[in-house]
Design a protein around this motif. Structure first.
Motif, short mmCIF file in Angstrom:
data_model
loop_
_atom_site.label_atom_id
_atom_site.label_comp_id
_atom_site.label_asym_id
_atom_site.label_seq_id
_atom_site.Cartn_x
_atom_site.Cartn_y
_atom_site.Cartn_z
N LYS A 232 49.48 36.29 30.45
CA LYS A 232 50.32 36.76 29.00
C LYS A 232 49.30 37.45 28.84
O LYS A 232 47.58 37.37 28.63
CB LYS A 232 50.06 35.44 28.59
N ALA B 51 58.36 20.23 19.85
CA ALA B 51 58.73 21.09 21.29
C ALA B 51 58.12 20.59 22.36
O ALA B 51 57.79 20.90 23.95
CB ALA B 51 57.90 22.35 21.36
N LEU B 52 57.05 19.55 22.28
CA LEU B 52 56.54 18.82 23.52
C LEU B 52 57.05 17.71 23.64
O LEU B 52 57.00 16.61 25.27
CB LEU B 52 54.59 18.57 22.88
N TYR C 207 47.76 38.94 24.94
CA TYR C 207 48.05 39.04 23.77
C TYR C 207 47.20 40.50 22.60
O TYR C 207 46.45 40.37 23.69
CB TYR C 207 46.92 38.33 22.41
N GLU D 169 62.83 30.88 21.58
CA GLU D 169 62.09 31.07 22.77
C GLU D 169 61.29 31.69 23.16
O GLU D 169 60.17 31.61 24.54
CB GLU D 169 63.66 31.66 24.11
N ARG D 170 61.30 33.08 22.65
CA ARG D 170 60.13 34.10 22.47
C ARG D 170 58.75 33.62 21.53
O ARG D 170 58.29 34.57 21.78
CB ARG D 170 61.02 35.77 22.66
N ILE D 171 59.22 33.14 21.21
CA ILE D 171 58.15 32.89 20.48
C ILE D 171 56.16 31.90 21.09
O ILE D 171 56.77 30.67 22.01
CB ILE D 171 58.47 31.73 18.77
N ASP D 172 55.25 32.49 20.26
CA ASP D 172 54.16 31.36 21.13
C ASP D 172 54.19 30.44 20.30
O ASP D 172 53.12 31.26 19.00
CB ASP D 172 52.91 32.26 21.24
N LEU D 173 53.55 29.88 20.28
CA LEU D 173 53.65 28.59 19.23
C LEU D 173 52.21 27.52 19.25
O LEU D 173 51.42 28.32 20.65
CB LEU D 173 53.92 27.22 20.36
N ASN E 239 55.81 25.58 28.22
CA ASN E 239 56.54 26.29 27.72
C ASN E 239 56.15 26.68 26.24
O ASN E 239 56.52 26.75 25.35
CB ASN E 239 57.32 25.30 28.57
N LEU E 240 54.94 26.66 25.57
CA LEU E 240 54.43 26.78 23.92
C LEU E 240 54.46 27.82 24.23
O LEU E 240 55.00 28.41 22.95
CB LEU E 240 53.74 25.73 23.90
N ILE E 241 54.54 28.65 24.76
CA ILE E 241 54.30 30.24 24.77
C ILE E 241 54.66 31.05 25.78
O ILE E 241 54.97 30.29 27.06
CB ILE E 241 52.63 30.14 24.66
N HIS E 242 55.71 32.20 26.00
CA HIS E 242 56.17 32.72 26.39
C HIS E 242 54.93 34.02 26.99
O HIS E 242 55.50 34.79 26.73
CB HIS E 242 57.40 33.62 25.45
N VAL F 287 54.87 22.47 16.48
CA VAL F 287 55.21 21.98 18.04
C VAL F 287 55.21 20.54 18.52
O VAL F 287 55.27 20.09 20.21
CB VAL F 287 53.72 21.95 17.85
N LYS G 27 62.96 23.89 25.07
CA LYS G 27 62.69 24.43 23.39
C LYS G 27 63.97 24.80 22.48
O LYS G 27 63.50 24.21 21.34
CB LYS G 27 62.02 26.29 23.95
#
Lengths: 239, 217
Positions: A11, B62-63, A13, B213-217, A50-53, B59, B68
């Motif tokens: 990943k 999403a958990l 950033y 789907e593409r977002i980082d949480l 799966n909180l981040i892509h 969040v 998602k």
């Protein structure tokens, strides 16, 4: 038997990169995930949830990939963090009532047991809880749906020594019941107390993933404690 | 009720969101741009999004054991539910104005938009535009509310202005019919509004799922 596997997870950033993170978690073992602040612990955990892509790599639980099986997998895992509080102005009882409707396997007896054990009052709101009690509340939610794998992001942060001791003892009890525990920390004494395995991450890269005994043997010098080993390794990375 | 909608209603929603459904009663205001009621109902939904953001709701959701994209579904379900509650109330009040109050001098003297099926069709278009701009815009980041809401406000009032002006153009007077006059045309505009609402909402939902789907949480 490996219950969780990460293979080459990357990943990027703008100012940080998780570099081909690979490790596995054994069923019924406690694995400590250690690294200094900003080393990539939370990014790794967020990837696992799966909180981040992620840019690339594979994450699987119970032999099936997380991608496409998220719903089923999340029924069997629990997550807790010591740093976030959910719905600060709602009563704990309200949050729990909604949460339980997502879990057909919600264990009301376990919920009541841990509620008492943690000394939580259902009528309180998260905003009224101390940092330590927030950790316990998050943990309570994770423990009440018979999670087979617990993923805990710095669960001992903010806990007083007595509560920390209780929590680490609880980890050992859960382990005896076959629960797999993966917890991140920067407190080495937590690892000394209860970890079977250690995963050490530095600058986004896994430097070691092995049993605690092997870690001490391979990385440690004569008479060095875990904390001393960790500090020395970090200094070597920086120099 | 599914668990996600229950979560939205019990944990994420603000009381104001439910109270603001009452702005549907603006349908009864004489000499007032009654489409503004839609704006206030949407403002109520915005309040829930704002408080949900402060409560780390996205969040938390999403958990939960959901995919998602189901997090997006929950938010859309809740918003559509509030909109349709507001719309149902507006429809009932419109019927009252079309029947019992169709000859009331207070409404007959009204230079602004009349409460009729065309008004309801316009209301659905404004709700759809809210879903497209605000909901869709929010799920580009899952935290930024200001920009999509301000964009929506601008477009909302432009639309209200256009809708209010239309019946003043020659040949379009029928859009502001009283009672059941020109009911065929009126119902056609309502149907067109309903179709646009569905189209805009579905388009927005699909795009929001893709973005989330593409977002980082």
């Amino acid at each position: 038997m490996n219950i969780v596997e990460l293979a080459d997870v990357c990943k990027t950033y703008p100012s940080f990169r998780l570099k081909e993170v690979s490790f596995s978690l054994e069923k019924g073992k406690i694995t400590g995930f250690i690294g200094r602040n900003g080393a990539g612990k939370t990014t790794t955990i967020k990837s696992m949830l799966n909180l981040i892509h992620t840019d690339s790599g594979e994450i699987s639980y119970f032999g099936v990939p997380l991608s496409g099986n998220e719903k089923e997998i999340k029924q069997r895992i629990g997550y807790s963090t010591g740093t976030v509080s959910w719905y600060p102005r709602k009563k704990i009882s309200e949050i729990v009532e909604v949460t339980r409707s997502f879990y057909p396997d919600w264990d009301e007896a376990a919920y009541r047991k841990y509620l008492g054990l943690f000394g939580l009052d259902e009528n309180k709101k998260p905003i009224e809880l101390s940092e330590g009690m927030k950790v316990k509340f998050n943990l309570l939610l994770a423990l009440s749906h018979k999670a087979e794998v617990l993923i805990l992001d710095e669960p001992t942060s903010g806990l007083d020594p007595f509560s920390r001791d209780e929590l680490l003892e609880l980890f050992k009890t859960l382990k005896e019941h076959g629960v797999t525990i993966f917890f991140s920390t920067h407190i080495t004494s937590d690892l000394e107390r209860c970890a079977d395995n250690i995963i050490y991450i530095s600058d986004g890269k896994i430097k070691a993933a092995c049993s605690k005994a092997d870690f001490m043997h391979d990385q440690g010098g004569p008479g060095e404690t875990l904390e001393e080993i960790f500090l020395r390794l970090e200094r070597e990375v920086r120099s | 009720m599914n668990a996600l909608l229950k979560k939205e209603m019990r944990l994420s929603a603000q009381l104001l969101t439910y109270l603001f459904i009452g702005f549907a009663f603006m349908t009864m205001l004489p000499g007032y741009p009654i489409l503004c009621g839609v704006f206030f109902i949407n403002l109520g939904i915005f309040q829930s999004f704002q408080s949900a953001r402060e409560a780390n709701d996205i969040v938390f959701s999403a958990l939960l054991p959901v995919a998602k994209r189901d997090v997006v579904r929950g938010k859309y379900q809740f918003s559509v539910m509030i909109e349709l509650c507001g719309f149902a109330l507006m429809a009932i009040l419109t019927l009252v104005r079309m029947t019992a109050l169709s000859d009331a001098a207070l409404y007959r003297r009204n230079a602004l938009m009349n409460a009729n099926p065309f008004y309801l069709g316009c209301a659905l278009v404004v709700f759809g535009v809210f879903n497209l701009i605000f909901l869709g815009g929010f799920f580009r980041t899952a935290y930024s509310l200001g920009k999509p809401f301000i964009t929506y406000i601008i477009v909302n009032f432009l639309l209200i202005g256009i809708a209010e002006a239309l019946h003043h153009f020659p040949g379009m007077e029928a859009l502001n019919a009283f009672g059941f006059d020109h009911i065929g045309l009126q119902l056609l505009t309502l149907l067109a509004g309903a179709m646009l609402y569905i189209l805009l909402t579905v388009m927005s939902y699909n795009k929001a799922c893709e973005n989330f789907e593409r977002i980082d949480l």
